[in-house]
Design a protein around this motif. Sequence first.
Motif, PDB file in Angstrom:
ATOM      1  N   UNK A  68      -1.425   5.929   4.431  1.00 27.44           N
ATOM      2  CA  UNK A  68      -1.294   6.935   3.372  1.00 27.44           C
ATOM      3  C   UNK A  68      -0.569   8.174   3.883  1.00 27.44           C
ATOM      4  N   UNK A  69      -0.870   8.592   5.070  1.00 29.00           N
ATOM      5  CA  UNK A  69      -0.198   9.760   5.649  1.00 29.00           C
ATOM      6  C   UNK A  69       1.305   9.514   5.753  1.00 29.00           C
TER       7      UNK A  69
ATOM      8  N   UNK B 238      -5.161  -4.579   6.634  1.00 26.77           N
ATOM      9  CA  UNK B 238      -5.654  -4.852   5.281  1.00 26.77           C
ATOM     10  C   UNK B 238      -6.324  -3.635   4.671  1.00 26.77           C
ATOM     11  N   UNK B 239      -7.159  -2.948   5.425  1.00 25.09           N
ATOM     12  CA  UNK B 239      -7.879  -1.784   4.883  1.00 25.09           C
ATOM     13  C   UNK B 239      -6.923  -0.623   4.599  1.00 25.09           C
ATOM     14  N   UNK B 240      -5.905  -0.448   5.414  1.00 25.25           N
ATOM     15  CA  UNK B 240      -4.928   0.619   5.171  1.00 25.25           C
ATOM     16  C   UNK B 240      -4.124   0.347   3.901  1.00 25.25           C
TER      17      UNK B 240
ATOM     18  N   UNK C  83      -4.195   2.544   0.224  1.00 29.87           N
ATOM     19  CA  UNK C  83      -3.007   3.051  -0.468  1.00 29.87           C
ATOM     20  C   UNK C  83      -2.951   2.501  -1.887  1.00 29.87           C
ATOM     21  N   UNK C  84      -3.256   1.211  -2.066  1.00 28.44           N
ATOM     22  CA  UNK C  84      -3.304   0.632  -3.413  1.00 28.44           C
ATOM     23  C   UNK C  84      -4.260   1.422  -4.300  1.00 28.44           C
ATOM     24  N   UNK C  85      -5.429   1.738  -3.763  1.00 30.13           N
ATOM     25  CA  UNK C  85      -6.418   2.484  -4.542  1.00 30.13           C
ATOM     26  C   UNK C  85      -5.904   3.863  -4.921  1.00 30.13           C
ATOM     27  N   UNK C  86      -5.157   4.491  -4.043  1.00 28.48           N
ATOM     28  CA  UNK C  86      -4.564   5.795  -4.366  1.00 28.48           C
ATOM     29  C   UNK C  86      -3.621   5.659  -5.549  1.00 28.48           C
TER      30      UNK C  86
END
Length: 102
Positions: free
Chosen positions: A39-40, A78-80, A84-87
């Motif tokens: 995300x950053x 996967x978690x990263x 981002x998808x959730x954002x």
Amino acid sequence: MLAIAQDEPELREPVSTDGRTILAQIAYAVRHEMAMTLADVLFHRTGLGFRGYPGEACLQLCAEQMARELGWDAGRITSEVEAVRKTYQRRGLLLSQNTQTP
């Protein structure tokens, strides 16, 4: 960033279909700007996050480059990507996880 691209030609690969961002920019963000999350990189270190949903392939490619830089395992990648998808979902720019474009 240009020095990275010159020294590591494989990092000249574009990460999205618009070709404006290359893997060297991801590497630079990690190596010189202390980026620690996908995300950053997407929302603060490159312009990728503000041009709409970049697509699954772009997210995966960026996360994989970060994994090479930071030693992430498959679970962290996967978690990263999911974060981002959730954002994008919260911002109303991604309607489902199967969507490839906004």
